[in-house]
Design a protein around this motif. Structure first.
Motif, mmCIF file in Angstrom:
data_model
loop_
_atom_site.group_PDB
_atom_site.id
_atom_site.type_symbol
_atom_site.label_atom_id
_atom_site.label_comp_id
_atom_site.label_asym_id
_atom_site.label_seq_id
_atom_site.Cartn_x
_atom_site.Cartn_y
_atom_site.Cartn_z
ATOM 1 N N GLY C 496 0.819 -1.207 0.000
ATOM 2 C CA GLY C 496 0.000 0.000 0.000
ATOM 3 C C GLY C 496 0.849 1.252 0.000
ATOM 4 N N ALA C 497 1.938 1.232 0.782
ATOM 5 C CA ALA C 497 2.807 2.408 0.834
ATOM 6 C C ALA C 497 3.382 2.695 -0.547
ATOM 7 C CB ALA C 497 3.922 2.179 1.852
ATOM 8 N N VAL C 498 3.751 1.632 -1.250
ATOM 9 C CA VAL C 498 4.331 1.806 -2.582
ATOM 10 C C VAL C 498 3.269 2.315 -3.566
ATOM 11 C CG1 VAL C 498 5.467 0.637 -4.486
ATOM 12 C CG2 VAL C 498 6.040 0.031 -2.142
ATOM 13 N N VAL C 499 2.128 1.656 -3.562
ATOM 14 C CA VAL C 499 1.062 2.070 -4.480
ATOM 15 C C VAL C 499 0.643 3.509 -4.183
ATOM 16 C CG1 VAL C 499 -1.331 1.653 -5.145
ATOM 17 C CG2 VAL C 499 0.208 -0.270 -4.812
ATOM 18 N N GLY C 500 0.482 3.812 -2.882
ATOM 19 C CA GLY C 500 0.090 5.168 -2.496
ATOM 20 C C GLY C 500 1.082 6.199 -2.999
ATOM 21 N N ALA C 501 2.380 5.893 -2.859
ATOM 22 C CA ALA C 501 3.390 6.864 -3.292
ATOM 23 C C ALA C 501 3.340 7.055 -4.798
ATOM 24 C CB ALA C 501 4.778 6.404 -2.851
ATOM 25 N N ILE C 502 3.143 5.968 -5.527
ATOM 26 C CA ILE C 502 3.081 6.093 -6.985
ATOM 27 C C ILE C 502 1.879 6.937 -7.387
ATOM 28 C CG2 ILE C 502 2.700 4.819 -9.130
ATOM 29 C CD1 ILE C 502 4.343 2.535 -7.849
ATOM 30 N N VAL C 503 0.732 6.664 -6.757
ATOM 31 C CA VAL C 503 -0.481 7.386 -7.131
ATOM 32 C C VAL C 503 -0.406 8.855 -6.709
ATOM 33 C CG1 VAL C 503 -2.961 7.567 -6.684
ATOM 34 C CG2 VAL C 503 -1.934 5.333 -7.075
ATOM 35 N N LEU C 504 0.012 9.097 -5.468
ATOM 36 C CA LEU C 504 -0.078 10.463 -4.956
ATOM 37 C C LEU C 504 1.144 11.313 -5.268
ATOM 38 C CD1 LEU C 504 -1.825 10.326 -1.493
ATOM 39 C CD2 LEU C 504 -2.750 10.741 -3.740
ATOM 40 N N ILE C 505 2.294 10.711 -5.431
ATOM 41 C CA ILE C 505 3.495 11.493 -5.708
ATOM 42 C C ILE C 505 3.830 11.425 -7.199
ATOM 43 C CG2 ILE C 505 5.899 11.904 -5.060
ATOM 44 C CD1 ILE C 505 3.896 12.142 -2.748
ATOM 45 N N GLY C 506 3.776 10.209 -7.764
ATOM 46 C CA GLY C 506 4.167 10.039 -9.154
ATOM 47 C C GLY C 506 3.209 10.720 -10.117
ATOM 48 N N LEU C 507 1.927 10.432 -9.980
ATOM 49 C CA LEU C 507 0.961 10.985 -10.943
ATOM 50 C C LEU C 507 0.989 12.506 -11.005
ATOM 51 C CD1 LEU C 507 -2.201 8.682 -10.864
ATOM 52 C CD2 LEU C 507 -0.442 8.911 -12.611
ATOM 53 N N PRO C 508 0.953 13.206 -9.848
ATOM 54 C CA PRO C 508 0.970 14.669 -9.950
ATOM 55 C C PRO C 508 2.228 15.193 -10.633
ATOM 56 C CG PRO C 508 0.383 14.002 -7.742
ATOM 57 C CD PRO C 508 0.809 12.774 -8.463
ATOM 58 N N GLU C 509 3.362 14.498 -10.457
ATOM 59 C CA GLU C 509 4.586 14.947 -11.121
ATOM 60 C C GLU C 509 4.433 14.807 -12.636
ATOM 61 O OE1 GLU C 509 7.394 16.183 -9.817
ATOM 62 O OE2 GLU C 509 6.748 16.030 -7.732
ATOM 63 N N LEU C 510 3.713 13.763 -13.038
ATOM 64 C CA LEU C 510 3.543 13.531 -14.470
ATOM 65 C C LEU C 510 2.511 14.469 -15.072
ATOM 66 C CD1 LEU C 510 3.635 9.645 -14.618
ATOM 67 C CD2 LEU C 510 5.468 11.278 -15.003
ATOM 68 N N LEU C 511 1.465 14.757 -14.307
ATOM 69 C CA LEU C 511 0.397 15.580 -14.852
ATOM 70 C C LEU C 511 0.585 17.007 -14.367
ATOM 71 C CD1 LEU C 511 -2.464 13.128 -13.916
ATOM 72 C CD2 LEU C 511 -1.130 13.175 -16.001
ATOM 73 N N ARG C 512 1.268 17.772 -15.150
ATOM 74 C CA ARG C 512 1.629 19.123 -14.745
ATOM 75 C C ARG C 512 0.422 19.945 -14.309
ATOM 76 N NH1 ARG C 512 6.584 19.839 -17.210
ATOM 77 N NH2 ARG C 512 7.864 18.448 -15.967
ATOM 78 N N GLU C 513 -0.662 19.847 -15.094
ATOM 79 C CA GLU C 513 -1.824 20.689 -14.812
ATOM 80 C C GLU C 513 -2.423 20.318 -13.466
ATOM 81 O OE1 GLU C 513 -1.415 18.950 -17.474
ATOM 82 O OE2 GLU C 513 -1.115 20.425 -19.073
ATOM 83 N N PHE C 514 -2.236 19.080 -13.124
ATOM 84 C CA PHE C 514 -2.845 18.606 -11.886
ATOM 85 C C PHE C 514 -2.084 19.112 -10.673
ATOM 86 C CE2 PHE C 514 -3.104 15.421 -8.524
ATOM 87 C CZ PHE C 514 -4.458 15.447 -8.303
ATOM 88 N N ASN C 515 -0.778 19.296 -10.868
ATOM 89 C CA ASN C 515 0.105 19.620 -9.749
ATOM 90 C C ASN C 515 -0.397 20.792 -8.921
ATOM 91 O OD1 ASN C 515 2.234 19.216 -8.159
ATOM 92 N ND2 ASN C 515 3.779 19.411 -9.752
ATOM 93 N N GLU C 516 -0.948 21.789 -9.617
ATOM 94 C CA GLU C 516 -1.420 22.986 -8.924
ATOM 95 C C GLU C 516 -2.549 22.649 -7.941
ATOM 96 O OE1 GLU C 516 -3.453 27.158 -10.186
ATOM 97 O OE2 GLU C 516 -2.467 25.979 -11.736
ATOM 98 N N PHE C 517 -3.279 21.595 -8.232
ATOM 99 C CA PHE C 517 -4.455 21.285 -7.419
ATOM 100 C C PHE C 517 -4.228 20.113 -6.493
ATOM 101 C CE2 PHE C 517 -5.754 23.084 -11.452
ATOM 102 C CZ PHE C 517 -6.406 24.215 -11.008
ATOM 103 N N ARG C 518 -2.960 19.680 -6.400
ATOM 104 C CA ARG C 518 -2.773 18.412 -5.688
ATOM 105 C C ARG C 518 -3.200 18.499 -4.249
ATOM 106 N NH1 ARG C 518 3.462 17.211 -6.317
ATOM 107 N NH2 ARG C 518 3.389 15.631 -4.700
ATOM 108 N N TRP C 519 -2.963 19.633 -3.578
ATOM 109 C CA TRP C 519 -3.331 19.707 -2.155
ATOM 110 C C TRP C 519 -4.815 19.753 -1.966
ATOM 111 C CZ3 TRP C 519 -0.249 18.054 1.171
ATOM 112 C CH2 TRP C 519 1.107 18.056 0.862
ATOM 113 N N TRP C 520 -5.459 20.425 -2.884
ATOM 114 C CA TRP C 520 -6.916 20.480 -2.825
ATOM 115 C C TRP C 520 -7.488 19.071 -2.954
ATOM 116 C CZ3 TRP C 520 -11.118 20.444 -6.610
ATOM 117 C CH2 TRP C 520 -12.280 21.015 -6.120
#
Lengths: 352, 270, 569
Positions: C496-520
Motif C-alpha cells: 500500500g505504501a508503494v502504491v500510495g506513493a506512486i499514485v499520490l506522488i508520481g501521478l501529480p509529477e507527471l500531470l503538470r496541470e494537476f500539480n497545482e491542485f494536488r493539495w486540494w
C-alpha cells in the motif's frame, strides 16, 4: 520511600523532568540577564504586553471553537483554523467593497458590524457544513479516523480558498477610524487594539450567557457530559453538535475580523499557525473548559509577545523575534507533556 | 505462604470513595471469588491489583513483594494476568495472534533479532506457536486458530480471553465476570474451565462473578464487598447464611433463594 | 440509515444538486480552465470535458443504482434527472458569470470559464439548455450501462480510463515510445482519432480478460502447497527486481527523476507505516526526521559553512550516511521520550509542534552559521565509488532502490515478529497491551525510532541527490503528504505504501496541470477515504483475509450470539 521510588520509577519521567528543569533554568537566566541590562524601557514592556493581550484575545476567540468541539465530541477539529481563515476572507471582501463605495469612511462602526456579520456567517456556514459532511458520519469511528478527516478538511479548505480567491496576500483597506493610537499616560494603545478588546469582551460575555443561561447552552453542556444520557432526556444530539460548530464558527469569524483589523491582511495559509496556537491556548487553559480557553489564549499571547525580548534576547540569541512562533509551540509541547489537563482543566482526566 | 495480600486499600474518584480500607488475602492454588452488588468496588479492586489504578493508601504484596503503584506492564511481568468484564480482545487479528501477544513476557526477540531472524529467533517463534496451540487446545479453540477474533461467537471470545491471559503463564489470574451473558451450557463449560485452571495448571484464580450458582460451586473462599468494604468472608456455606450479605443483596431488591435467584442482579437492576 | 425509505425523484434531484455544487466548486477553483488546455483526443475532447461529463455520469450512475433498488421503472428518470440537475447548476454558474462580475471575489470566474462550461459555440440561455440536455443524455447512458454485464462494463471503464491516461501522459509517453508508434497515436496535442480507438479497444480487451482471470489466479496461488508457494513468491520477487533494475533505461532521465521522487516518499511511507500503521501513533511531525537526515548529510559534506568546518572535518557521502541516519535515530529517541508519554490525539499535535519548532530553528538567523538559514546549503556531497560519481537521476535511482529494498525488508520482518505483534496490541488497545506485560513507552519508542531512522535515510539521500537544499522543502506539508500516501495505500500495508506513493506522488509529477491542485485533491481524498474506505486501496493482507473469512464463516456464526464489539475507549 526508596522502595517506592524503585517500584514506580520510570526513566522517561526522569528525562522529562531534566528537560523541563533545563528549560526553566535557561528562561530564568535569560530573563535576569535582559532585565538587569535594562535594554528595554517600561513603556516598551507595557507595549509588548498590550500587543500580547490583543493577540491573545484573538487566540482566545479561536480557542473557544477548539475547546467546545473537544468538549462535546472529544475530537481535535484540526480544520478550525480554516474556519477562521474563511471568515477573514469574508471580512476582507466586505471591507474592500465598502471602501470602494466610500461607505467605510462615512460609517466606520456600521461597516465593522457588517464585516463581523459577513465573517461570522461565512465561518459558521463552513463550520456547520464541514461537520455535516465530514464529521457526522464518523461519530462512532476509531479515534484516528476523525482526526485524519479533520486534517483532510483543513487542507481542502485551505486550497479551496487558494483556488477561489487566488494565492496572493490580500491587503485590507485602511479603516481611518481604527488607525492611530490613543495616548494613555506613558503608553500608546492602538485604536485597532482597543477595538479588539471591546469585541473580544462582548463575544465572551454573550458566549457565557448562551452557554450558562439558555436552553441551547444547557443542551450543549448535557451532551458534553454524556451523549447517550442527553439523548434519553430528549436532547437532539446531532443538532446540538451542529450548534456547537455554529457557535465555534461564529467565534472564529469574529477572530477573523479582528485579525484583519490588527494585521490588515488575509491569505489562504493564514489559518494554520493561529489555529495551532489557538489549540495551544485551548490546551493551556484546559481543553473542554471555556474559561480556560480564554485564560490560555491571553497567557499565550502575552508569553509569545514578551518572550523573545525577555529571555531569548538575554540568552544572546540573534534575531529572537523570528523564534516567536517557536516559543508558542514550545509552550504547546511542554504543556502537553507536563500538564495535559491544562491550567484549569479537570474535564480531560475523565476522557483520557 | 499466601500468594497475595491486599492491606488497607483505599481508592477514591473525585467525591466517590470506591474502596475504603479493603483487606483481602488470597491463598495459592485456590479459587477465590469476590462478589457484591453493583458498584461495590470489585472491578476497581482488580484495577488496583493490576496497576491500572494507584491506590491512595494501602499495600499490595504479591509473592511477598510490594506491587502497589507499579505500572501495569511490570505487574503483569510478575505473573498476574486478567480478563475484562466487557471483552477486550484484539478483535481484528487472528485467534492465534491474540494468544501469541499474551506470551510476550516469555519471548525475547528484540529489534535486531526480528530483522535478522537468526536460528534462535526462528526456534523461539516455532516454540511459541506450538505453545499457543497447546493453550488453545486447553480452552478448546485450537480448531479456530486462524479465525479473526471478532468473528468468534460470544462464548468463544470469552474463552479466548482466558487463553490469552493463560499465555503469560501467570501465577495468579483475575477473571472479571467470565460467564456474563452466557447461556447455561456455556456457563457450565466455563465453570469447568476455571476449575481446570486450578486443578490441572495450578493457577490461583481470583474471580468476580454475579452468577451465584457458579460462585457457590467452585469457590474455595468468597469475599463479599459492599460500598468498597469487605462485609463478609468465608466458604459458600458461611456466606449463604451471613446476615450482612443477605441484607446487602436483599436491600437492593434481589430475589431470595438458594442462589439469590437472578443470574446477574446487575442486569435486573438496570 | 435512511435507506429504508424508498428513493424518490426528490432524492435524485438532491444528489444531482450536490454533484452540481461540486462541479461549480471545481470550476471556480480553476480546475476546469486549467484542464481545458489539456487535450485528450485532439480537437475533440479536453480533460475539462472529461472531468465535467465524468462527474455528471458518476452522479447519474450512483442515482440509477440507488433508484433501481426501489423500483426499476424509477431508475431512468431518476438518473437522467440527477445528471441534468448537475449540469443545470453548472450552466447557471455560466449564466451568472455572464450577468454579474464575480471576479472581484472569485479569481477564476472569467468569461472564458463561462465559454468553457457551455458546450461548443453556444452561449447564454441556449447554451445552458443544451448543457442541461447533455446532462440528461449522460444520465441515460448511465442507465443503459446497468444493463451491460459487469465484466463488459469494467472493460468499458478500463478502456476509457486508458484513453484518458494516454492523453494526459502524452508528454511523458512520446519520448519513450518508438517514433512510429508516436506518430500513429498522437497529434501535436492529444491522441489521434484512430489512436484513441486503438487504445480503447486494446485496454477494453485487457481489462475484460483481467477481470476474468484475477479471481482464478488468486485462488490457485492459495491452493499451492507452502513450499511451492514460497518458490512462486521468490520467482515473483526475482522478476520484479529484474524489471526494477532495468527501469531507468526504459524510463529515461525525466521519468527516472519522477521515480526517484516517488522513491523518497516510499522510504518515508514505509517508515511512517511502522509508526502509524503498526503502532497506531499519528505522527504529524515526521518531516522533522527527514529534515534532520538531510541537514546532517548536508552539513557534514558541504565545503561551505566555515564555522562547521572548523569543528568537524568534511566527510564524503558514504562517511556521512551513517551519521545522518544515526542523527535521525537519535532525534527519534530524544523526541520520542517526551512525546510518547502522551496519548492519541495529543500525540499528533505534539509531534506537529516539534516539527514546526525544528523548522523554525533551521530557518532562524540564530543558527544560520551552522545550518545555512533561509538560503539553505549548497555543495552537498554526492555518492562516489572510486572515480565514479552518481550525479544524474538514472544513477541515483539504484541507490534509492537499494534503500527501498532495505526499508521494505526491515519493516516486513518487524511486522511479522514479536515486535509487530506488540505494536498491533498497542494499536488495538493500550491498556490490554500493558496488561500483557508490554512496556508501552519502550515499544512505542522502538516504532518511533524505526520510523525516524527511515525518514533520516530518505532525507540524507534527498539532500545528496539534490546537491543543495533549502528549508522550504521541509514544511509540514511533507508530513501530510506521507500520511496521505499511507492512507490511500492502506495503513499497515507495505505494498500500500508503494502504491500510495506512486499514485499520490508520481501521478501529480507527471500531470503538470494537476500539480497545482494536488493539495486540494489530497484534502478531498483524505476525507473521502476516511468516510468510505478507511482501510485504503491496498489494505493489509490480513484485513483482506479477514473480510473473506467474515463472508465464508458467516453461516457458522450463531445469529443470536452476535459478538459485541468491544468498547474502544
Amino acid at each position: 520511600m526508596l522502595a517506592r521510588l524503585r517500584r514506580e520509577f520510570d526513566i522517561a519521567d526522569l528525562v522529562l523532568y531534566l528537560i523541563g528543569l533545563g528549560l526553566l533554568i535557561a528562561i530564568v537566566y535569560g530573563s535576569i540577564v535582559t532585565l538587569s541590562s535594562g535594554k528595554y524601557t517600561t513603556a516598551q514592556w507595557l507595549n509588548f504586553i498590550i500587543f500580547g493581550l490583543a493577540q491573545g484575545g484573538i487566540y482566545a476567540l479561536i480557542a473557544l471553537g477548539y475547546t467546545m468541539v473537544y468538549g462535546i465530541l472529544g475530537m481535535i477539529n484540526f480544520a478550525h483554523g480554516e474556519f477562521f481563515m474563511m471568515g477573514s476572507f469574508g471580512a476582507f471582501f466586505t471591507t474592500a467593497a465598502l471602501a470602494e463605495m466610500g461607505f467605510l469612511e462615512r460609517n466606520p462602526i456600521l461597516s465593522i458590524l457588517l464585516m463581523m456579520v459577513v465573517a461570522m456567517t461565512v465561518s459558521a456556514a463552513v463550520a456547520v457544513l464541514s461537520e455535516r459532511i465530514a464529521y457526522r458520519p464518523l461519530r462512532r469511528a476509531p479515534r484516528l479516523v476523525p482526526l485524519i478527516t479533520a486534517i483532510g478538511v483543513s487542507y481542502f479548505l485551505q486550497y479551496t480558498a487558494r483556488g477561489l480567491f487566488g494565492s496572493s496576500v490580500k491587503a485590507f483597506p485602511n479603516i481611518p477610524a481604527l488607525s492611530g493610537a490613543v495616548q494613555l499616560g506613558p503608553i500608546a494603545i492602538q485604536r485597532s487594539q482597543i477595538a479588539v478588546f471591546v469585541v473580544v469582551a462582548l463575544m465572551l460575555l454573550s458566549l457565557y450567557f448562551i452557554v450558562q443561561r439558555t436552553k441551547v447552552g444547557r443542551a450543549i453542556r448535557s451532551v458534553a457530559e454524556d451523549k447517550d444520557a442527553a439523548a434519553l432526556m430528549g436532547v437532539d444530539v446531532d443538532r446540538t453538535i451542529a450548534l456547537t460548530f455554529l457557535i465555534g464558527g461564529i467565534m472564529a469569524g469574529a477572530a477573523g475580523v479582528m485579525y484583519g483589523i490588527v494585521f490588515r491582511q488575509a491569505s489562504f495559509w493564514m489559518g494554520f499557525v493561529p489555529g495551532l496556537k489557538a489549540f495551544t491556548a485551548a490546551v493551556l487553559g484546559g481543553i473542554g473548559n471555556i474559561a480556560g480557553a480564554v485564560l490560555g489564549g491571553i497567557s499565550l499571547g502575552v508569553v509569545e509577545s514578551i518572550g523573545p525580548s525577555l529571555f531569548l534576547d538575554g540568552l544572546g540569541i540573534a534575531a529572537p523575534h523570528q523564534l516567536k512562533d517557536a516559543i508558542a509551540f514550545t509552550v504547546l509541547v511542554l504543556i502537553l507533556i507536563f500538564r495535559p489537563t491544562g491550567l484549569l482543566g479537570e474535564r480531560l482526566s475523565k476522557r483520557a | 505462604m499466601t500468594l497475595l495480600i491486599a492491606r488497607n486499600i483505599k481508592k477514591r474518584f473525585g467525591g466517590l470513595q470506591a474502596l475504603t480500607t479493603l483487606d483481602v488475602t488470597v491463598e495459592p492454588k485456590s479459587i477465590h471469588s469476590v462478589i457484591g452488588p453493583n458498584g461495590a468496588g470489585k472491578t476497581t479492586f482488580f484495577n488496583c491489583l493490576t496497576g491500572f489504578y494507584k491506590p491512595e493508601e494501602g499495600e499490595i504484596l504479591f509473592e511477598g513483594r510490594a506491587i502497589q503503584g507499579m505500572p501495569p506492564d511490570r505487574v503483569a511481568s510478575r505473573g498476574i494476568s486478567r480478563t475484562y468484564q466487557n471483552i477486550r480482545l484484539f478483535s481484528n487479528v487472528t485467534v492465534l495472534e491474540n494468544v501469541l501477544v499474551g506470551m510476550h513476557r516469555h519471548l525475547h526477540t528484540g529489534w535486531f533479532g526480528a530483522v535478522i531472524r537468526p536460528p534462535t529467533v526462528r526456534r523461539e517463534e516455532v516454540a511459541a506457536n506450538d505453545e499457543a496451540m497447546r493453550i488453545l487446545k486447553f480452552v478448546d479453540l485450537d480448531k479456530k486458530a486462524d479465525f479473526v477474533a471478532k468473528n468468534l461467537p460470544y462464548g468463544e471470545q470469552r474463552r479466548l480471553e482466558i487463553a490469552r491471559a493463560l499465555a503469560s503463564k501467570p501465577t495468579l489470574i483475575l477473571l472479571d465476570e467470565p460467564t456474563a451473558g452466557m447461556n447455561p451450557k456455556e456457563t457450565e463449560d466455563t465453570t469447568d474451565l476455571i476449575r481446570r485452571l486450578r486443578d490441572d495448571l495450578g493457577i490461583t484464580v481470583l474471580l468476580i462473578e454475579h452468577d451465584m450458582k457458579v460462585v457457590m460451586n467452585i469457590s474455595d473462599l468468597i469475599t463479599v464487598l459492599d460500598f468498597g468494604k469487605k462485609i463478609a468472608e468465608g466458604d459458600s456455606l458461611a456466606i449463604r447464611s451471613d446476615t450482612h450479605v443477605i441484607e446487602a443483596y436483599l436491600g437492593r431488591g434481589a430475589a431470595t433463594g438458594d442462589s439469590y435467584g437472578a443470574k446477574t442482579p446487575a442486569k435486573t437492576e438496570a | 440509515m435512511k435507506s429504508d425509505r424508498p428513493f424518490t425523484l426528490v432524492d435524485a434531484a438532491k444528489l444531482g444538486l450536490y454533484g452540481g455544487i461540486s462541479a461549480i466548486l471545481i470550476s471556480l477553483v480553476g480546475m476546469t480552465a486549467a484542464f481545458a488546455k489539456t487535450a485528450i483526443i485532439a480537437d475533440l475532447l479536453t480533460m475539462a470535458q472529461v472531468l465535467i461529463y465524468g462527474l455528471a455520469f458518476m452522479v447519474g450512475f450512483v442515482v440509477v443504482g440507488r433508484a433501481a433498488r426501489g423500483s426499476r421503472g424509477l431508475a431512468l428518470p431518476a438518473g437522467a434527472l440527477a445528471s441534468a440537475v448537475t449540469m443545470l447548476s453548472l450552466s447557471l454558474l455560466a449564466l451568472l458569470i455572464g450577468a454579474v462580475n464575480l471576479r472581484t471575489i472569485f479569481t477564476n470566474a472569467t468569461a472564458e470559464l463561462a465559454n468553457l462550461i457551455l458546450p461548443g459555440e453556444t452561449s447564454g440561455l441556449a447554451g445552458a439548455l443544451l448543457l442541461t440536455g447533455a446532462g440528461a443524455a449522460v444520465g441515460l447512458v448511465a442507465w443503459l450501462l446497468t444493463f451491460v454485464p459487469t465484466r463488459i462494463r469494467n472493460g468499458l471503464f478500463g478502456g476509457i480510463a486508458a484513453v484518458v491516461l494516454f492523453g494526459l501522459m502524452q508528454d511523458v509517453l512520446v519520448p519513450i515510445l518508438p517514433k512510429s508508434v508516436d506518430d500513429f497515436l498522437f497529434e501535436s496535442k492529444g491522441l489521434t482519432w484512430v489512436g484513441a480507438v486503438v487504445v480503447f479497444v486494446l485496454f477494453f480487451i485487457l481489462s475484460y480478460l483481467y477481470a476474468m482471470r484475477s479471481q482464478v489466479r488468486i485462488s490457485r496461488l492459495d491452493k499451492l502447497p507452502p513450499q511451492q508457494r514460497q518458490i512462486a513468491r521468490f520467482a515473483f520477487t526475482l522478476v520484479a527486481l529484474i524489471i526494477l533494475t532495468l527501469l531507468p533505461r526504459i524510463l529515461g532521465p525525466f521519468l527516472s527523476e519522477v521515480a526517484n521522487q516517488v522513491g523518497f516518499y516510499i522510504i518515508m511511507a514505509l517508515g511512517l507505516n511502522v509508526v502509524v500503521g503498526f503502532a497506531g501513533m499519528l505522527d504529524l511531525g515526521y518531516v522533522a526526521f527527514y529534515a534532520i537526515g538531510a541537514y546532517t548529510m548536508a552539513v557534514l559534506t558541504t565545503p561551505e559553512l566555515p564555522i562547521m568546518r572548523e569543528i568537524l572535518p568534511q566527510l564524503t557521502f558514504w562517511e556521512a550516511l551513517p551519521f545522518a541516519v544515526g542523527a535521525a535515530l537519535l532525534a527519534g529517541i530524544l523526541l520520542g521520550i517526551p512525546v510518547l508519554k502522551t496519548r492519541g490525539d495529543y500525540l499528533a499535535i505534539i509531534t506537529l509542534g516539534f516539527g514546526e519548532i525544528i523548522r523554525l530553528l533551521v530557518l532562524s538567523d540564530a543558527l544560520k552559521p551552522f545550518l545555512g538559514g533561509a538560503q539553505g546549503i549548497t555543495g552537498v556531497g554526492r555518492p562516489k565509488i572510486d572515480d565514479f560519481t552518481a550525479t544524474n537521476p538514472q544513477q541515483f535511482y539504484y541507490l534509492i532502490l537499494v534503500a527501498i529494498v532495505v526499508a521494505w525488508f526491515i519493516t516486513s520482518r518487524l511486522k511479522s515478529s514479536r515486535l509487530g505483534r506488540s505494536w498491533m496490541a498497542i494499536r488495538e488497545d493500550e491498556d490490554v497491551a500493558a496488561a500483557m506485560s508490554i512496556n508501552l513507552v519502550g515499544y512505542k519508542l522502538l516504532a518511533f525510532a524505526t520510523g525516524a531512522t527511515l525518514a533520516g535515510l530518505s532525507g540524507a539521500l534527498f539532500a545528496s541527490k539534490l546537491g543543495s537544499m533549502v528549508p522550504a522543502s521541509f514544511n509540514v506539508l511533507v508530513s501530510i503528504n506521507v500520511l496521505a500516501v499511507l492512507i490511500v495505500g492502506g495503513m499497515g500495508s507495505l505494498p500500500g505504501a508503494v502504491v500510495g506513493a506512486i499514485v499520490l506522488i508520481g501521478l501529480p509529477e507527471l500531470l503538470r496541470e494537476f500539480n497545482e491542485f494536488r493539495w486540494w485533491v489530497y484534502g478531498a481524498v483524505l476525507v473521502f477515504m476516511m468516510l468510505n474506505k478507511p482501510e485504503g486501496l491496498w489494505p493489509e493482507a490480513t484485513r483482506v483475509r479477514e473480510l473473506h473469512e467474515a463472508e465464508a464463516e458467516h453461516t457458522h456464526v450463531d445469529d443470536d450470539a452476535s459478538p459485541t464489539a468491544p468498547a474502544t475507549a
